[in-house]
Design a protein around this motif. Structure first.
Motif, PDB file in Angstrom:
ATOM      1  N   LEU A 176      34.115 -24.054  -4.124  1.00 19.29           N
ATOM      2  CA  LEU A 176      35.138 -24.059  -3.090  1.00 19.29           C
ATOM      3  C   LEU A 176      34.524 -24.362  -1.728  1.00 19.29           C
ATOM      4  O   LEU A 176      35.113 -25.077  -0.914  1.00 19.29           O
ATOM      5  N   ASP A 177      33.337 -23.828  -1.477  1.00 20.07           N
ATOM      6  CA  ASP A 177      32.686 -24.031  -0.186  1.00 20.07           C
ATOM      7  C   ASP A 177      32.298 -25.486   0.044  1.00 20.07           C
ATOM      8  O   ASP A 177      32.294 -25.953   1.191  1.00 20.07           O
ATOM      9  N   MET A 178      31.957 -26.201  -1.015  1.00 20.66           N
ATOM     10  CA  MET A 178      31.529 -27.586  -0.846  1.00 20.66           C
ATOM     11  C   MET A 178      32.696 -28.569  -0.893  1.00 20.66           C
ATOM     12  O   MET A 178      32.481 -29.782  -0.774  1.00 20.66           O
ATOM     13  N   ALA A 252      27.285 -27.571   4.107  1.00 18.19           N
ATOM     14  CA  ALA A 252      28.013 -26.596   3.294  1.00 18.19           C
ATOM     15  C   ALA A 252      27.062 -26.037   2.237  1.00 18.19           C
ATOM     16  O   ALA A 252      26.264 -26.788   1.673  1.00 18.19           O
ATOM     17  N   PRO A 253      27.113 -24.744   1.959  1.00 20.80           N
ATOM     18  CA  PRO A 253      26.110 -24.140   1.069  1.00 20.80           C
ATOM     19  C   PRO A 253      26.206 -24.566  -0.384  1.00 20.80           C
ATOM     20  O   PRO A 253      25.184 -24.763  -1.042  1.00 20.80           O
ATOM     21  N   GLY A 254      27.413 -24.709  -0.932  1.00 18.25           N
ATOM     22  CA  GLY A 254      27.531 -25.035  -2.349  1.00 18.25           C
ATOM     23  C   GLY A 254      27.156 -23.853  -3.225  1.00 18.25           C
ATOM     24  O   GLY A 254      26.914 -22.745  -2.743  1.00 18.25           O
ATOM     25  N   PRO A 255      27.087 -24.062  -4.542  1.00 19.02           N
ATOM     26  CA  PRO A 255      26.732 -22.969  -5.449  1.00 19.02           C
ATOM     27  C   PRO A 255      25.294 -22.507  -5.214  1.00 19.02           C
ATOM     28  O   PRO A 255      24.373 -23.310  -5.155  1.00 19.02           O
ATOM     29  N   LEU A 256      25.123 -21.184  -5.066  1.00 19.61           N
ATOM     30  CA  LEU A 256      23.809 -20.603  -4.839  1.00 19.61           C
ATOM     31  C   LEU A 256      23.618 -19.405  -5.751  1.00 19.61           C
ATOM     32  O   LEU A 256      24.580 -18.723  -6.107  1.00 19.61           O
ATOM     33  N   PRO A 257      22.376 -19.110  -6.136  1.00 21.01           N
ATOM     34  CA  PRO A 257      22.130 -17.905  -6.936  1.00 21.01           C
ATOM     35  C   PRO A 257      22.396 -16.646  -6.130  1.00 21.01           C
ATOM     36  O   PRO A 257      22.430 -16.669  -4.894  1.00 21.01           O
TER      37      PRO A 257
END
Length: 295
Positions: A176-178, A252-257
């Motif tokens: 969602l963030d990206m 935008a951060p995108g998926p991160l651990p």
């Protein structure tokens, strides 16, 4: 401890802005802008407005301020409208602010942003056309045995698409963030919510991955399944290009651990370059799977 025996401080953990029911990551360029905007509507001061709406101002890098929602709902939205805060501000994530975390492209005028984005897309299209139309056939002619062996491994890519599609639901907030906010680059505005697009692309990736990977199964499947699925994944990879571009242009951060720190919040330039080349590779392989050589 570094290799020289020096004790270095550990990077601070990265805290992703918490989403609300309306994805209200409100972000204004400066605190003074927020205060003046709200005083213009009834003379309400920033502290009183903050108490009425249940919001706090959090300082972020670069001296900018991010307005984080702490209570969502219709009553809160109505209060914000009364105080002069538009719904567009509440729908915009923090990285929609020009220059977020040192983003170079988003700090440019919108016309220049659009030109930069279209230039990147044209470059990706050119490299993909070169790989599919020239490099691939040349390799097949020069190394027929190797390319025949390599083509037999391509359906493994389906497993990758299945995993990527499942990630749309496992770490949905990152996807969602990206997703580009409305008005990004001065022209991006497509129907449907970010959640809708993240959901349907995740389902499509899983289905397409299953179709591509079906060639690996010892089953008598129709010959058209893998090429059809590969065509779908080719088009889907093109469709998600704006999201990948948004990570580059706006940080935008995108998926991160879960244990990500601040050093992982922003991808360096060579990381974006690697992502672009990977996209060209995916497009080339799916194109090759969609166009199998004659038997």
């Amino acid at each position: 401890m570094s290799r020289l025996g020096l004790h270095l401080p550990r990077a601070a953990p990265f805290t992703r802005p918490a989403p609300s029911a309306h994805r209200a990551h409100a972000q204004l360029a400066t605190t003074s802008t927020l205060v003046s905007a709200r005083r213009a509507h009834g003379g309400v001061t920033a502290p009183r407005t903050s108490r009425r709406c249940g919001e706090r101002l959090h300082l972020v890098t670069g001296g900018r301020c991010a307005l984080r929602r702490r209570r969502a709902g219709l009553a809160t939205a109505a209060s914000n409208e009364d105080d002069g805060v538009s719904s567009a501000d509440l729908d915009s994530p923090p990285w929609s602010v020009p220059g977020y975390r040192g983003a170079q492209v988003s700090s440019l005028p919108e016309s220049t942003q659009a030109a930069s984005v279209f230039a990147v897309w044209a470059g990706l299209a050119g490299l993909t056309a070169l790989a599919c139309g020239t490099v691939g056939p040349a390799l097949s002619d020069a190394f027929p045995e190797y390319m025949a062996w390599s083509r037999g491994t391509w359906p493994v890519l389906g497993v990758t698409y299945i995993a990527a599609g499942a990630a749309h639901f496992g770490v949905k907030q990152g996807f969602l963030d990206m997703f580009p906010h409305k008005g990004a680059w001065g022209f991006f505005n497509i129907p449907g919510s970010p959640s809708f697009h993240v959901t349907w692309t995740g389902v499509a990736e899983v289905l397409g991955g299953v179709g591509i990977a079906s060639a690996l199964l010892p089953l008598d499947t129709p010959d058209w399944i893998t090429p059809a699925a590969a065509w779908g994944m080719f088009l889907l990879t093109l469709a998600v290009t704006p999201a990948n571009t948004y990570m580059w242009s706006h940080n935008a951060p995108g998926p991160l651990p879960e244990d990500a720190d601040e050093s992982m919040a922003v991808l360096p330039w060579y990381g974006h370059l690697a992502r672009g080349l990977l996209q060209v590779l995916l497009l080339s392989i799916t194109w090759g799977l969609a166009h199998p050589p004659p038997q």
